[in-house]
Design an enzyme around this catalytic site. Structure first.
Site, PDB file in Angstrom:
ATOM      1  N   SER A  63     -26.323  60.112 -29.089  1.00  0.00           N
ATOM      2  CA  SER A  63     -26.126  58.453 -28.308  1.00  0.00           C
ATOM      3  C   SER A  63     -24.666  58.791 -28.368  1.00  0.00           C
ATOM      4  O   SER A  63     -24.461  59.003 -29.381  1.00  0.00           O
ATOM      5  CB  SER A  63     -27.021  57.875 -29.047  1.00  0.00           C
ATOM      6  N   TYR A 108     -30.178  54.293 -36.958  1.00  0.00           N
ATOM      7  CA  TYR A 108     -30.845  54.975 -36.146  1.00  0.00           C
ATOM      8  C   TYR A 108     -28.837  55.334 -36.023  1.00  0.00           C
ATOM      9  O   TYR A 108     -29.233  56.315 -36.012  1.00  0.00           O
ATOM     10  CB  TYR A 108     -30.199  53.470 -34.575  1.00  0.00           C
TER      11      TYR A 108
END
Length: 162
Positions: free
Chosen positions: A125, A138
């Site tokens: 990501s 995350y």
């Protein structure tokens, strides 16, 4: 599903994993299989569970005859300030987003090394490179995926398993 469809369009057998409505999953599986005329399996392993990951990898080998390309692209998150972040959510995010990448990769590599070819594609990501507010677990997990990918790449660069 885009990666699965592209691989199938090139003649690759595909093992899908994920969660959702069983009828929708079956429809997706059948659609890819029918459109590209390749075997398409599905295994609903919970990627936070080492034993279920083992089952997924075993099923891939027994159902499809092996694994040439591993795509790790699972990702979950929970948005909350670090000081209020539920510890159980931390553990689940790290397990699914990072630890599962380790387990699938370690289970896929021996056969890839033995045949002298294979690919591991780890999808991270933008959060593997930069941080965001209220997403510490995350961000940590995706940074971990980037670092893990670099380390495994260096370890296996000369073995045909890039």
């Amino acid at each position: 599903l885009g990666v699965a469809r592209v691989l199938a369009s090139q003649g690759a057998s595909v093992m899908l994993n994920g969660f959702g409505d069983a009828a929708e999953i079956k429809a997706i599986q059948t659609s890819i299989q029918d459109e590209f005329e390749v075997p398409v399996g599905f295994h609903g392993a919970d990627l936070s569970s080492e034993s279920e990951i083992q089952d997924l990898m075993d099923a891939t080998h027994s159902t499809l005859g092996g694994l040439d390309v591993l795509v790790n692209n699972a990702g979950i998150q929970h948005v909350c300030s670090t000081h209020d972040f539920p510890v159980d959510q931390w553990h689940r995010i790290i397990a699914v987003n990072l630890t599962a990448v380790f387990h699938t990769t370690r289970l896929a590599l021996p056969a890839m090394v033995e045949k002298g070819w294979g690919r591991v594609i780890n999808v991270s990501s933008v959060h593997g490179l930069v941080a965001s507010v209220n997403k510490a677990p995350y961000v940590a997990s995706k940074h971990g995926v980037v670092g893990f990918t670099k380390a495994v790449g260096i370890e296996h660069a000369t073995q045909g398993t890039g």
